[in-house]
Design an enzyme around this catalytic site. Structure first.
Site, PDB file in Angstrom:
ATOM      1  N   GLN A 177       0.829  -1.198   0.000  1.00 61.70           N
ATOM      2  CA  GLN A 177       0.000   0.000   0.000  1.00 61.70           C
ATOM      3  C   GLN A 177       0.870   1.256   0.000  1.00 61.70           C
ATOM      4  OE1 GLN A 177      -1.618   0.985   3.827  1.00 61.70           O
ATOM      5  NE2 GLN A 177      -3.589   1.575   2.956  1.00 61.70           N
ATOM      6  N   SER A 212       1.314   6.689   2.894  1.00 63.69           N
ATOM      7  CA  SER A 212       2.045   7.729   3.633  1.00 63.69           C
ATOM      8  C   SER A 212       3.261   8.231   2.855  1.00 63.69           C
ATOM      9  CB  SER A 212       2.548   7.177   4.972  1.00 63.69           C
ATOM     10  OG  SER A 212       1.478   6.807   5.792  1.00 63.69           O
ATOM     11  N   GLU A 266      -8.665  -1.215   6.081  1.00 59.79           N
ATOM     12  CA  GLU A 266      -7.368  -1.327   6.747  1.00 59.79           C
ATOM     13  C   GLU A 266      -7.555  -1.235   8.264  1.00 59.79           C
ATOM     14  OE1 GLU A 266      -4.490   1.754   5.945  1.00 59.79           O
ATOM     15  OE2 GLU A 266      -2.898   0.610   6.915  1.00 59.79           O
TER      16      GLU A 266
END
Lengths: 379, 392
Positions: B131, B134, B249
């Protein structure tokens, strides 16, 4: 089974919610308290409970009840919690109805269950003796005498004890305090010779009494269930009471929380509503989480009683412990976040704190149930 | 209901026949998890056998449609499957960000071609996903991300850097948030794209954590060419996909630790029982008992939240509640694991401690309340969206 109420249960909740909000709001409890009411509940309200069918929720249809389940009883209990309603519902319609229906002989059922359903008899379970709940510590003696038994000892925290028509009393026919064998349940007439009842005015203005039995003689047919072997059956009935009180205390906590969140949106300080302050937002969000988790455990406990009565012990303890802990936090935050007004008698949140404290203690507090869970889990 | 009972009986029989005995024992450590992918590692033949058997039934993704390789089970049937797996302590056959996070987003926002192409290999554990969310300057404030994807006519050109990319060095593909309109307000210029981690210009650098392990990477994109058809959902509306995926998530993180051996059992082995059969450390016993109350109740809250959603009585922000509580609970679990383990649990390299597993796992859990949105961010979301408190 999904962990939500089905349509009928949701309808019952709505019915109970509007009935209690109208007939037995917090103001009704104040009236009982301030008038030092001799009964400690409103007789008309209890009639209303019977008319609505609430009194017969756990009484089989054959005995004049609705024959519904524990989820339904819990639904009513939660609404009782939201309104701090004082009534014999939990003592009589939940615990005594379960005890007589689960443990009683046909004659005992035929005699008492229809009267419970009709709202004509108040029946209470007298189990605790010391400061803390622990059925195995029962010391009250029941010695064989003639065809029956002679009982001697004292009970405390007997709900509705001073207005009861019948008491279900746990006493020791064998064994010693601390042992599970040797316990027997007796149906005792409160008017019998040797029974002394002291109404104890409690912090939450709900009914409780201390009872002293001094050589009270009963016939053998006063025994409910089996002699010496009551512990298992008693635990079963207590699980019903624990799950039901867990539902009530969840209602107490949720209502105190709802009122607090509303107050956070309305009270202004420093030129803004205090609900804008992150210090309070995070505490409110944490509290919301605790209450939601408690609701899930409570519903599961009630469903388990309906689906597999005999395996409800661990989940009843989880529900009672979690609900007690969440509601304790809820009422403390309620008083703190209301600030000064939360400390006043005029404001209702203090009444929620008082009821939560008593319900937490009733049939085992969070520590009792965490300990029980540890024992049941083998550590 | 009768159907559900016969499904339970069939499932029980099938699991009995197909779940290898080794796969009914608790995980030895984090290394014991099966993540699949092109370079899948199995620590025993039983792991592969278990994965293949479950994948063939679509039961690695029980509720996905059979058309995409899933099990096609109803929510109630999936619950039965889970409870029957729990009954025999069956391990999860496959841990997968594809199943937990990307799949639900593709089912919601993907085109038919994307679903057909990407979902079946996820079910079979053939492609491992990571993923890309960030960035160094976009943590709790995720929407301020800067990684660019420029429209080059027949492809996107991606440049930028991600951080805390879980297992980027082991993953085959990435689902990634990129900025496609730098002039729009920050939430409205983001898109959601998929690309192969072997594409030229992609590089990863593991980050050593306090646990001594490197589950996370820095991930760099230097003129990475991404096919046009790999954009999921609407251009510049990637934030919707991102939020949808984040709820999954959060639910995934809230489940962490649920498959660990019970604390009571671990403590019993480590510390022993007293003459009354109680853990021979009364205060630790009390802490564990209170933990168990919370953990058991929390498991039911996860179940209830799902049931509420299914009955259209839920709220998307309830995933923040689960994430917040699950993360804090898992940290508590590992604090208690360390307390139960005492000095033994402090050994960092010994065989006795399986290479420092208790301590490394304990340290790893400290990220639970940071990753996927910090506990503080979750509390903000609860306050704003569930309690409607002002200005949060």
């Amino acid at each position: 089974m999904p962990l939500i109420l089905n349509d009928e249960q949701a309808m019952l909740r709505d019915t109970a919610r509007s009935f209690l909000a109208e007939q037995a709001p917090v103001a009704a409890l104040r009236k009982l308290r301030d008038g030092r009411d001799a009964l400690g509940y409103h007789r008309d309200l209890w009639k209303g409970f019977a008319e609505m069918g609430f009194t017969g929720v756990l009484v089989p249809e054959a005995h004049g009840g609705l024959g519904l389940g524990h989820v339904e009883a819990g639904v009513v209990m939660e609404e009782i919690g939201r309104n701090l309603t004082a009534s014999p519902f939990v003592s009589t319609a939940v615990v005594a109805a379960s005890a007589i229906n689960r443990i009683g002989g046909e004659g005992q059922k035929a005699e008492w269950l229809p009267r419970i359903a009709a709202g004509e008899a108040i029946i209470t379970l007298a189990v605790d003796e010391g400061r803390k709940h622990d059925p195995s510590r029962t010391a009250m003696k029941a010695e064989r005498a003639g065809n029956g038994f002679r009982l001697h000892g004292a009970k405390a925290m007997v709900l509705d004890g001073h207005v009861a028509d019948l008491m279900i009393v746990a006493a020791r026919t064998g064994g010693a305090p601390g042992e599970t064998d040797g316990l027997t349940l007796f149906l005792i007439d409160p008017k019998a010779k040797g029974v002394a009842i002291e109404r104890t005015i409690m912090v939450d203005s709900h009914n409780a009494a201390r009872i002293v039995l001094e050589n009270v003689e009963v016939d053998a047919d006063a025994v409910l269930g089996e002699v010496d072997q009551a512990h298992g059956a008693l635990e079963g009935v207590l699980n019903v009471g624990r799950a039901a009180v867990a539902a009530e205390i969840t209602g107490v906590g949720d209502e105190a929380f709802g009122r607090t969140v509303a107050y956070l949106k309305e009270r202004k300080q420093f030129g803004r509503v205090i609900g804008e302050f992150q210090a309070l937002q995070h505490r409110a969000a944490h509290l919301f989480t605790e209450i939601e988790i408690a609701k899930a455990a409570v519903l599961k406990a009630l469903q388990t009683l309906d689906e597999g009565y005999d395996r409800a012990g661990p989940i009843a303890s989880v529900a009672k412990a979690k609900a007690g802990q969440a509601a304790t936090l809820a009422v403390q935050e309620a008083v703190q976040m209301h600030g000064g007004v939360g400390m006043t008698d005029e404001f209702d949140v203090g009444l929620f704190m008082k009821r939560a404290r008593v319900a937490q203690e009733l049939w085992g507090d969070a520590n009792f149930h965490a300990e029980r869970l540890a024992r049941l889990s083998g550590y | 209901m009768a159907d559900l009972e016969s499904f339970r009986a069939e499932t029980r029989a099938w699991l009995e026949a197909n779940c290898p005995p080794e796969m009914r024992l608790p995980l030895k450590d984090e290394e014991d998890r099966v993540w699949g992918g092109r370079n899948a590692k199995f620590s025993s033949p039983a792991q592969k056998q278990w994965l293949d058997a479950m994948a063939a039934k679509g039961w690695t993704a029980p509720e996905w449609p059979t058309a995409y390789g899933g099990g096609g089970l109803s929510r109630e049937e999936a619950k039965v499957l889970r409870s029957e797996m729990r009954r025999i302590n069956a391990r999860s056959p496959l841990d997968s960000f594809g199943i937990w996070m990307l799949g639900p987003a593709l089912l919601q926002y993907g085109t038919e071609e994307q679903k057909q192409h990407f979902l079946p290999p996820i079910v079979r554990g053939e492609i491992r996903w990571c993923q890309g969310y960030s960035e160094p300057g976009a943590g709790s404030d995720l929407a301020s991300l800067q990684t660019r994807a420029e429209d080059k006519g027949d492809h996107w050109l991606v440049n930028g850097q991600k951080v805390w990319t879980s297992y980027a060095d082991k993953a085959d593909w990435i689902f990634c948030l990129v900025r496609t309109d730098p002039t729009a307000p920050k939430h409205e210029g983001i898109s959601f794209v998929l690309f192969d981690m072997t594409t030229p210009g992609v590089s990863t650098k593991p980050i050593v954590l306090i646990s001594g392990k490197s589950p996370f990477c820095e991930t760099f994109f230097d003129d990475v060419v991404v096919p046009k058809e790999n954009l999921v959902g609407t251009l510049n509306r990637g934030w919707d996909v991102a939020k949808h995926l984040l709820t999954h998530e959060r639910e995934m993180i809230s489940n962490m630790g649920m498959d660990m051996a019970s604390l009571g059992e671990v403590a019993k082995k480590a510390i022993g029982l007293d003459a009354q059969g109680r853990l021979d450390d009364p205060l630790l016993r009390a802490d564990i008992a209170r933990f168990d109350v919370d953990a058991l109740a929390f498991r039911l809250a996860i179940e209830r939240t799902g049931d509420l959603a299914k009955a259209k009585q839920g709220h998307p922000a309830l995933s923040s509640m689960l994430k917040y509580y699950g993360a804090e609970l898992n940290k508590r679990r590992h604090e208690l694991m360390m307390a139960a383990g005492g000095a033994d649990a402090l050994e960092w390299e010994s065989e006795r401690s399986q290479g420092g597993t208790p301590a490394r796992s304990w340290l790893r859990t400290k990220a639970n309340s940071i990753e996927g949105g910090t506990s503080e961010v979750q509390l903000n979301i609860i306050a704003k969206r569930l309690l409607n408190l002002p200005g949060a």
